[in-house]
Design an enzyme around this catalytic site. Sequence first.
Site, PDB file in Angstrom:
ATOM      1  N   CYS A 146      38.395  29.354  37.540  1.00  0.00           N
ATOM      2  CA  CYS A 146      37.093  28.185  37.898  1.00  0.00           C
ATOM      3  C   CYS A 146      36.683  26.893  36.898  1.00  0.00           C
ATOM      4  O   CYS A 146      37.882  26.456  37.242  1.00  0.00           O
ATOM      5  CB  CYS A 146      35.937  29.273  37.666  1.00  0.00           C
ATOM      6  SG  CYS A 146      34.161  28.799  37.347  1.00  0.00           S
ATOM      7  N   HIS A 202      36.649  34.626  41.152  1.00  0.00           N
ATOM      8  CA  HIS A 202      36.501  34.921  39.738  1.00  0.00           C
ATOM      9  C   HIS A 202      37.271  36.230  40.556  1.00  0.00           C
ATOM     10  O   HIS A 202      36.800  37.338  40.890  1.00  0.00           O
ATOM     11  CB  HIS A 202      35.607  35.099  38.832  1.00  0.00           C
ATOM     12  CG  HIS A 202      35.135  34.235  38.638  1.00  0.00           C
ATOM     13  ND1 HIS A 202      34.773  33.621  37.067  1.00  0.00           N
ATOM     14  CD2 HIS A 202      33.754  32.835  39.008  1.00  0.00           C
ATOM     15  CE1 HIS A 202      34.888  32.351  36.803  1.00  0.00           C
ATOM     16  NE2 HIS A 202      33.640  32.148  38.122  1.00  0.00           N
ATOM     17  N   GLU A 213      38.519  38.368  38.106  1.00  0.00           N
ATOM     18  CA  GLU A 213      37.826  39.055  36.917  1.00  0.00           C
ATOM     19  C   GLU A 213      37.293  40.007  37.044  1.00  0.00           C
ATOM     20  O   GLU A 213      36.497  40.340  36.085  1.00  0.00           O
ATOM     21  CB  GLU A 213      38.585  38.413  35.510  1.00  0.00           C
ATOM     22  CG  GLU A 213      37.707  37.666  35.203  1.00  0.00           C
ATOM     23  CD  GLU A 213      37.024  35.829  35.542  1.00  0.00           C
ATOM     24  OE1 GLU A 213      37.417  36.079  36.876  1.00  0.00           O
ATOM     25  OE2 GLU A 213      36.500  35.373  35.476  1.00  0.00           O
TER      26      GLU A 213
END
Lengths: 78, 260
Positions: free
Chosen positions: B92, B220, B222
Site C-alpha cells: 500500500c 494488504h 498482512e
Amino acid sequence: MVRGTVCVYLKEGMYDPEGEKVKEALSLLGFNNIAKVRVGKLYQIELNEATSNVIPAVCEALLVNPVIERYEIREIEE
Amino acid sequence: MDICVLVMEGTNNEAETSHSLAAVGLTPHIVIIRELIAGKYSLHQFNGLVIPGGFSAGDYVRSGAIFAAYLRPLLPDLRSLIADGWPVLGICNGFQILVELGVLPDCKENDETPGPTAILTRNSSARFECRAVSLRCEQINLFTRGLKRGEIIELPAAHAEGRFVTSTKILEEITTTGQVAFRYVGPSIPAEYPYNPNGSLDDIAGLVNRQGNVLGIMPHPERAFYWYQQASWPRQQEVHHYGPGYPFFAGMAAYIKERE
C-alpha cells in the site's frame, strides 16, 4: 529575502477526480455554468538568502511527480 | 533472518506486518527511517525489507513522496540489497514509496536517471476505497510461489491513492518484461469499478521488478494473514487456518531460508 510561489497542476488530459467532485458539488449548489474544475496545489516558499535555482530543485526533489504533474514558479525578491 | 520493517510517522500497519513476518519464522525489526539515516541501523544488516502501509507524513505532497525523499539518500544501499537478491516488499503506502523512489516499475529509464516513472495517484472515484478486492496472480516470484499463475485471491484494499498511472512506453515495457504481478479482476476485462477500486491503468494492483525480488502491492496481504480476517469467511464452506495473505510471507521466509 526571496519568496517563491510554486503552483503544481495536473498535466493537461490527466483525469482529476478531485476537480470532478468539486464541479459536482458546485452544480449541486446551483452553479450550473461551470464547464470544468481542475485542482492544484500551491506552496509558498521563503528562502533565507537569494540562491538561484533552489525552487526548481525543490520542485524536482519533492513537490512534483513529472509523470502527471507540471509546475509554475513565481519568485519575488524583497 | 532479520527483516527491516521500515516506518516513519504516519505508518500504521507495522504491527500486522511484523506479526505476519514473525508467524512465518522471520525476525522483524521495526526501524524508524531517521534511525537508518542516522546510521543506527544499516540496510546491509537485514535479509529483507518491508515497507508497511499507512499514511506516512500524513500523505502530504503526494502519498509516499516524503518517505521516498527521506529514503533517496539511502538508495544505493537499497539497490545493493536488491541486487544481492534479498526480498523487498512494499504494501500500500510502501508500494507508493517504491514508485516515488523509482524502484518500481523497474525500467531502463530509472537506471539512467533515477526518479519516478509512474505514480499511484488519487482514486478515480475520489473516495477512500476500503473493502475486499479480487486479484489475479499474474506472475510467480518469491512472494507468490505459494499461489498459481492465474489464481484469484481476495485481499482487503484500503487506500485513497492507488490509481496506477504511467506512460504508454513504460506500460509496454513493464508488460513485456513481466512486471505485472497482480491485476484487479471483475466480470469483464478490463475490470470496471468497483472491481478495479481505483481506476488503475491496465487493472494493475501489484508490480514486481525484473529480478523478481521487489514486490509492490496496493491491497494488504498482512490484513488477510489468517482465514478469519477475510470479509467473506463466514460465507465460505472451507475453513483453513491461514488466509490468502499468508503465502506472501511464507514465500519470503522459504526463499530467505534457502539462501542462508
